[in-house]
Design an enzyme around this catalytic site. Structure first.
Site, PDB file in Angstrom:
ATOM      1  N   ASN A 183       0.804  -1.190   0.000  1.00 58.66           N
ATOM      2  CA  ASN A 183      -0.035  -0.133  -0.126  1.00 58.66           C
ATOM      3  C   ASN A 183       0.784   1.310  -0.237  1.00 58.66           C
ATOM      4  O   ASN A 183       2.013   1.309   0.601  1.00 58.66           O
ATOM      5  CB  ASN A 183      -0.894  -0.119   1.248  1.00 58.66           C
ATOM      6  N   VAL A 236      -0.658   4.496   0.702  1.00 57.70           N
ATOM      7  CA  VAL A 236      -2.056   5.511   1.069  1.00 57.70           C
ATOM      8  C   VAL A 236      -1.353   6.781   1.377  1.00 57.70           C
ATOM      9  O   VAL A 236      -2.052   7.873   0.654  1.00 57.70           O
ATOM     10  CB  VAL A 236      -2.736   4.904   2.111  1.00 57.70           C
ATOM     11  N   GLY A 237      -0.239   7.207   1.844  1.00 56.63           N
ATOM     12  CA  GLY A 237       0.323   8.266   2.060  1.00 56.63           C
ATOM     13  C   GLY A 237      -0.061   9.159   3.065  1.00 56.63           C
ATOM     14  O   GLY A 237      -0.353  10.422   3.070  1.00 56.63           O
ATOM     15  N   LEU A 238      -0.741   8.564   4.273  1.00 56.85           N
ATOM     16  CA  LEU A 238      -1.363   8.809   5.583  1.00 56.85           C
ATOM     17  C   LEU A 238      -2.495  10.013   5.262  1.00 56.85           C
ATOM     18  O   LEU A 238      -2.496  11.131   5.798  1.00 56.85           O
ATOM     19  CB  LEU A 238       0.002   9.510   6.260  1.00 56.85           C
ATOM     20  N   ASN A 275      -2.790   6.827  16.342  1.00 59.50           N
ATOM     21  CA  ASN A 275      -1.432   6.614  15.541  1.00 59.50           C
ATOM     22  C   ASN A 275      -1.144   8.172  15.390  1.00 59.50           C
ATOM     23  O   ASN A 275      -1.679   8.677  14.517  1.00 59.50           O
ATOM     24  CB  ASN A 275      -1.569   5.627  14.497  1.00 59.50           C
ATOM     25  N   ASN A 318       4.236   6.930  14.903  1.00 55.91           N
ATOM     26  CA  ASN A 318       4.536   6.420  13.797  1.00 55.91           C
ATOM     27  C   ASN A 318       5.999   7.029  13.425  1.00 55.91           C
ATOM     28  O   ASN A 318       5.879   7.936  12.653  1.00 55.91           O
ATOM     29  CB  ASN A 318       3.621   6.271  12.698  1.00 55.91           C
ATOM     30  N   CYS A 342       6.767   5.022   8.747  1.00 56.50           N
ATOM     31  CA  CYS A 342       5.901   4.752   7.608  1.00 56.50           C
ATOM     32  C   CYS A 342       6.778   5.015   6.471  1.00 56.50           C
ATOM     33  O   CYS A 342       7.183   6.197   6.131  1.00 56.50           O
ATOM     34  CB  CYS A 342       4.755   5.632   7.563  1.00 56.50           C
ATOM     35  N   ILE A 378       6.246  -5.222  13.372  1.00 57.77           N
ATOM     36  CA  ILE A 378       6.831  -4.388  12.479  1.00 57.77           C
ATOM     37  C   ILE A 378       5.802  -3.367  11.666  1.00 57.77           C
ATOM     38  O   ILE A 378       4.643  -4.015  11.446  1.00 57.77           O
ATOM     39  CB  ILE A 378       7.909  -4.898  11.525  1.00 57.77           C
TER      40      ILE A 378
END
Lengths: 266, 318
Positions: B84, B86-88, B114, B142, B145, B206
């Site tokens: 994925n 998605v890019g937050l 998160n 996070n 990412c 992870i």
């Protein structure tokens, strides 16, 4: 609408043409939940070693009397092939109903009494949700007009079912049935005036239908988009379509969009 | 068969094992959590199960400012997993506090946010704002990412960078601080130790592994960002190995995740040293996975005559 995870049973499998299979399934435990035209199911693929995610498949038809839900499968990859090769008596795990639905009421929607003329334009396997939509419109007193296109006559699916519900026009690219060419070139688009248009099929076809709707006096036009999905419930944000209001999930905020909200003109 | 009852009390031959765990100051009714980005805000899954049974729900990655995320396509299916990118995508922490928090604050379990960012100050400011929300007892930071061009990657891949962001957040955040580690490093135990020294209450690992998929026919990448994060059963052996390494290296509790599809997978993570686990990609295959895993852990403990889940944490026999 409440969503369910159901183990459905295959009651009938029909090979319609080459890679197209119609699956009729029932819920052996209880009545099927209420579903709306345009909604889809996430079908789990158990019989393919290469398939990990569920496959989003639109609801082709719901027969509440027989407690059946129908899915039209185009066997295009390993996942859809495994689904299409299910046999009568097999179990299929489905999460449904998902997504929004086609508009069939509301202040903006044409009334039966106003001589409403609703056009349903489908291409290829994209004709699937239009059968359910047409039947629900008919129940509400409308007379849906279908315009269905495909490559060849054999690729036009479920024509008998469609013709029971409403007036039917077809096009094929090779001219083997109906008018030769694409749906947007069909003469009925010139000879009739429509008050609402629905479309589902390949994106270029839907874009051409949207352009026709816009040019023919900004007829409201709803399209059902396809997209690669993971969760199907708006959690993972993988299946986005870029809209005037930013990225929207096709699975939750769609799959049905009014073309005015999309950025297709740009 | 699942027997309803209080932990430790015998019901007709079945003994309910003690499933509760503590992570920092966070008390959880069981060790099963949802992985960020796979469970929305929890509400999306309410039709499928009683979500308040889940030990902790980690909601979508939240950043200081609105992020539109990456262009489509953001997802590619891969053997036993998915990529994925998605890019937050999220509407920012202010929107979260004002509109999302009121919708989820009534859910009767630990709702955990998160937190991600592209600068130390953004992490700290986001954490500070969430600190004031009464019904959010913990955050997961996070720092790993791999999707975001200007995002967390830089922090999570070095001990110094990881410690820097954790220290900054620790100064403004006094509830339970979980730090989610990136597997895209040479020595994950070293990063874990740095994060522990900087004040983390727990580490979760992870995050996704950096991967790539190509459409050979079109000679094009399958993701708009070319590379993306790999998750699902494909990554489980790597996740287990890293959890095992990190659990030996730190004293704080370890939360294990990576490809857990069922209770047996979860048990493997406990044996490797995890005190709790997260369910991620499995939510897409079976939206009711979490409660099945909770029940399955209980069954395993009963079957092996353990009275609590803590007894199997790190109980791997070598």
């Amino acid at each position: 609408m409440k969503k369910f995870i159901l183990d459905l049973h295959v009651v009938e499998r029909q090979l319609l043409h080459r890679e197209y299979v119609l699956l009729k399934l029932t819920n052996p435990d209880a009545a099927l939940p209420e579903m709306c035209p345009g909604q889809f199911a996430e079908l789990r693929v158990d019989a393919s070693k290469t398939t990990f995610l569920r496959r989003p498949i639109s609801i082709n038809f719901v027969d509440y009397e027989r407690n059946e839900v129908w899915f039209l499968i185009r066997m295009i990859g390993d996942g859809t092939r495994a689904l299409g090769l299910l046999r009568e008596g097999d179990t299929l795990n489905a999460v449904l109903p998902l997504g929004n639905s086609f508009t069939m009421s509301g202040a903006q929607f044409p009334k039966v009494s106003d001589d409403a003329s609703l056009l349903l334009v489908g291409g290829g396997v994209g004709t699937a949700p239009l059968l359910f939509l047409g039947s629900e419109l008919k129940k509400r007193g409308y007379k849906p007009v279908f315009l269905l296109g495909a490559r060849t006559a054999g690729d036009l699916l479920e024509l008998e079912e469609f013709s029971k519900i409403g007036e039917l026009f077809t096009t094929t690219e090779d001219g083997s049935q109906g008018e030769r060419g694409f749906v947007v070139h069909h003469s009925v688009l010139q000879s009739r005036k429509f008050s609402w248009i629905y479309s589902c099929g390949p994106k270029p076809m839907m874009q051409a239908v949207a352009a026709y709707a816009a040019a023919a006096g900004r007829i409201p036009c709803e399209v059902s988009l396809e997209n690669k999905m993971a969760c199907g419930v708006g959690a993972c944000l993988c299946c986005v379509e870029n809209t005037k209001e930013g990225h929207k999930c096709v699975c939750k905020e769609g799959p049905v969009f009014n073309t005015e909200d999309l950025l297709w003109q740009n | 068969m699942r027997v309803q009852g209080r932990p430790g009390i015998q019901y007709g031959g079945f003994v309910m094992a003690e499933l509760s765990v503590q992570i920092g100051k966070l008390q959880m009714k069981n060790p099963v959590m949802t992985a960020s980005g796979t469970f929305g805000y929890g509400l999306e899954f309410e039709d499928f199960m009683d979500i308040s049974r889940i030990g902790g729900i980690i909601v979508k990655g939240t950043t200081r400012y609105h992020r539109e995320g990456n262009p489509y396509p953001r997802m590619a299916e891969t053997p036993s997993g998915m990529l994925n990118a998605v890019g937050l995508q999220n509407k920012g922490v202010e929107y979260f506090c004002e509109y999302i928090y009121p919708q989820i604050s009534g859910i009767d379990t630990n709702m955990i946010v998160n937190v991600s960012g592209s600068a130390v100050e953004d992490y700290a400011e986001t954490a500070r704002m969430i600190n004031s929300l009464e019904k959010i007892p913990a955050i997961e930071l996070n720092i790993s990412c791999p999707n975001v061009k200007q995002g967390g990657m830089a922090f999570g891949v070095s001990a110094k960078g990881a410690a820097e962001v954790v220290s900054a957040v620790r100064k403004v955040y006094d509830k339970t601080l979980i730090v989610k580690l990136s597997p895209n490093v040479t020595n994950i135990a070293e990063i874990a130790c740095a994060v522990e020294a900087a004040g983390a209450d727990s580490v979760s690992l992870i995050n996704t592994l950096l991967g790539m998929a190509i459409d050979a026919e079109r000679r094009r990448p399958l993701l708009s960002t070319v590379t993306g994060g790999l998750s699902g059963p494909a990554v489980k052996p790597i996740a287990l190995r890293m959890v095992w390494q990190v659990a030996k290296a730190v004293k704080i509790p370890v939360i294990g995740l990576g490809g857990i599809m069922n209770a047996t997978d979860a048990i493997e993570f406990f044996l490797a040293g995890a005190s709790a686990i997260q369910i991620g990609t499995a939510n897409f295959i079976d939206p009711a996975t979490c409660v099945k895993v909770i029940d399955g852990i209980n069954d395993y403990l009963d079957r092996h005559h353990y009275s609590s889940v803590q007894e199997i944490v790190g109980a791997l026999e070598l």
